[in-house]
Design a protein around this motif. Structure first.
Motif, mmCIF file in Angstrom:
data_model
loop_
_atom_site.group_PDB
_atom_site.id
_atom_site.type_symbol
_atom_site.label_atom_id
_atom_site.label_comp_id
_atom_site.label_asym_id
_atom_site.label_seq_id
_atom_site.Cartn_x
_atom_site.Cartn_y
_atom_site.Cartn_z
ATOM 1 N N THR A 8 7.110 -5.847 5.712
ATOM 2 C CA THR A 8 7.914 -6.958 5.220
ATOM 3 C C THR A 8 7.115 -7.735 4.173
ATOM 4 O O THR A 8 5.889 -7.839 4.255
ATOM 5 C CB THR A 8 8.308 -7.922 6.356
ATOM 6 N N HIS A 9 7.844 -8.251 3.201
ATOM 7 C CA HIS A 9 7.235 -9.108 2.179
ATOM 8 C C HIS A 9 8.337 -9.969 1.583
ATOM 9 O O HIS A 9 9.315 -9.432 1.036
ATOM 10 C CB HIS A 9 6.555 -8.264 1.099
ATOM 11 N N PHE A 52 18.643 -4.145 -6.372
ATOM 12 C CA PHE A 52 17.275 -3.792 -6.001
ATOM 13 C C PHE A 52 16.283 -4.603 -6.830
ATOM 14 O O PHE A 52 16.348 -4.612 -8.057
ATOM 15 C CB PHE A 52 17.050 -2.295 -6.227
ATOM 16 N N ASP A 53 15.366 -5.275 -6.143
ATOM 17 C CA ASP A 53 14.343 -6.090 -6.805
ATOM 18 C C ASP A 53 13.073 -5.249 -6.953
ATOM 19 O O ASP A 53 12.201 -5.249 -6.083
ATOM 20 C CB ASP A 53 14.079 -7.352 -5.985
ATOM 21 N N PHE A 54 12.993 -4.536 -8.061
ATOM 22 C CA PHE A 54 11.890 -3.608 -8.304
ATOM 23 C C PHE A 54 10.551 -4.321 -8.359
ATOM 24 O O PHE A 54 9.551 -3.836 -7.821
ATOM 25 C CB PHE A 54 12.161 -2.829 -9.597
ATOM 26 N N GLU A 65 5.306 -5.634 -5.617
ATOM 27 C CA GLU A 65 4.488 -6.648 -4.928
ATOM 28 C C GLU A 65 4.254 -6.247 -3.474
ATOM 29 O O GLU A 65 3.136 -6.338 -2.963
ATOM 30 C CB GLU A 65 5.246 -7.984 -4.928
ATOM 31 N N LEU A 66 5.324 -5.849 -2.804
ATOM 32 C CA LEU A 66 5.246 -5.452 -1.399
ATOM 33 C C LEU A 66 4.244 -4.319 -1.212
ATOM 34 O O LEU A 66 3.408 -4.365 -0.309
ATOM 35 C CB LEU A 66 6.628 -5.034 -0.894
ATOM 36 N N ILE A 123 0.045 -3.290 1.274
ATOM 37 C CA ILE A 123 -0.230 -2.230 2.249
ATOM 38 C C ILE A 123 -1.713 -1.859 2.175
ATOM 39 O O ILE A 123 -2.171 -1.369 1.143
ATOM 40 C CB ILE A 123 0.669 -0.999 2.005
ATOM 41 N N PRO A 124 -2.443 -2.086 3.262
ATOM 42 C CA PRO A 124 -3.902 -1.895 3.237
ATOM 43 C C PRO A 124 -4.367 -0.470 3.539
ATOM 44 O O PRO A 124 -5.093 -0.225 4.494
ATOM 45 C CB PRO A 124 -4.378 -2.867 4.317
ATOM 46 N N ILE A 125 -3.937 0.467 2.711
ATOM 47 C CA ILE A 125 -4.346 1.860 2.896
ATOM 48 C C ILE A 125 -5.302 2.204 1.762
ATOM 49 O O ILE A 125 -4.981 1.981 0.589
ATOM 50 C CB ILE A 125 -3.135 2.807 2.899
ATOM 51 N N ARG A 126 -6.450 2.732 2.132
ATOM 52 C CA ARG A 126 -7.462 3.084 1.140
ATOM 53 C C ARG A 126 -6.897 4.070 0.114
ATOM 54 O O ARG A 126 -6.189 5.016 0.465
ATOM 55 C CB ARG A 126 -8.674 3.686 1.845
ATOM 56 N N ASN A 127 -7.169 3.819 -1.140
ATOM 57 C CA ASN A 127 -6.734 4.655 -2.258
ATOM 58 C C ASN A 127 -5.213 4.742 -2.417
ATOM 59 O O ASN A 127 -4.700 5.686 -3.001
ATOM 60 C CB ASN A 127 -7.322 6.071 -2.167
ATOM 61 N N PHE A 128 -4.501 3.764 -1.874
ATOM 62 C CA PHE A 128 -3.050 3.708 -2.025
ATOM 63 C C PHE A 128 -2.749 2.952 -3.316
ATOM 64 O O PHE A 128 -2.780 1.735 -3.363
ATOM 65 C CB PHE A 128 -2.411 3.016 -0.819
ATOM 66 N N ASN A 129 -2.499 3.710 -4.381
ATOM 67 C CA ASN A 129 -2.227 3.145 -5.712
ATOM 68 C C ASN A 129 -1.005 3.833 -6.297
ATOM 69 O O ASN A 129 -1.141 4.763 -7.094
ATOM 70 C CB ASN A 129 -3.438 3.343 -6.633
ATOM 71 N N PRO A 130 0.182 3.404 -5.903
ATOM 72 C CA PRO A 130 1.398 4.056 -6.385
ATOM 73 C C PRO A 130 1.541 3.972 -7.900
ATOM 74 O O PRO A 130 1.159 2.976 -8.522
ATOM 75 C CB PRO A 130 2.527 3.274 -5.707
ATOM 76 N N ILE A 131 2.106 5.022 -8.462
ATOM 77 C CA ILE A 131 2.436 5.081 -9.875
ATOM 78 C C ILE A 131 3.962 5.092 -9.945
ATOM 79 O O ILE A 131 4.614 5.907 -9.280
ATOM 80 C CB ILE A 131 1.858 6.351 -10.529
#
Length: 176
Positions: A63-64, A153-155, A160-161, A165-173
């Motif tokens: 949630t955010h 939809f609020d892209f 931001e949401l 998320i505190p996952i190592r190397n989680f860097n969505p493109i």
């Protein structure tokens, strides 16, 4: 269906671990103990799904502000295709009624080894009121389509949401 928060003393941990390993490919798998740890420290809710006393599956929600992101949803293979996924989505709507509900799913790719599963999954979300947003993202080498429960939809809020998320190397493109 009943939602039960998953914590370190969760009684059906063996069933949870087995389902998590069965339901997600290695590049998407996160050990349930890590999800429990994240749920203790962040805006991540980890829910077990029960029908009476039977463990049916689990969901992970982030949630955010005014958005809910369905990060994981897994239904026990012995009861898949019996409507429990739809019931779980309905329960999550009831649990988070004033939020914009978002999910991502593997993109339809005719060359993918699991193309039939991807098509079935997309039909499932469309049947349950999710809509295509025209936005996509990629992380950990997998490309996903973003779907949302309502048209607006609020892209930017979604981006931001994901940063929470505190996952190592989680860097969505992101891409369209």
């Amino acid at each position: 269906m009943k939602l039960k928060r998953i914590t370190f003393d969760f009684a059906d941990i063996e069933l949870l671990n087995a389902l998590a390993k069965e339901a997600f490919p290695p590049e998407e798998y996160i050990a349930p103990i890590e999800l429990i740890e994240m749920s203790q420290k962040t805006n991540l809710d980890f829910w077990a799904l029960y029908e009476d006393k039977s463990f049916i599956g689990f969901s992970v929600i982030v949630t955010h502000k005014t958005m809910v992101y369905l990060f994981f949803l897994a239904i026990n293979p012995t009861v898949r295709s019996l409507g429990y996924g739809s019931i779980a989505l309905s329960e999550l709507i009831r649990k988070y009624p004033s939020y914009q509900h978002v999910v991502d799913m593997e993109m339809i790719d005719n060359n993918a080894s699991n193309i039939a599963q991807r098509i079935k999954r997309k039909k499932f979300y469309l049947k349950n009121g999710y809509m295509e947003t025209g936005h996509y993202l990629s992380y950990f080498g997998v490309s996903y389509e973003i779907m949302c429960k309502n048209k607006d939809f609020d892209f930017e809020l979604f981006k931001e949401l994901l940063k929470t998320i505190p996952i190592r190397n989680f860097n969505p493109i992101f891409f369209n």
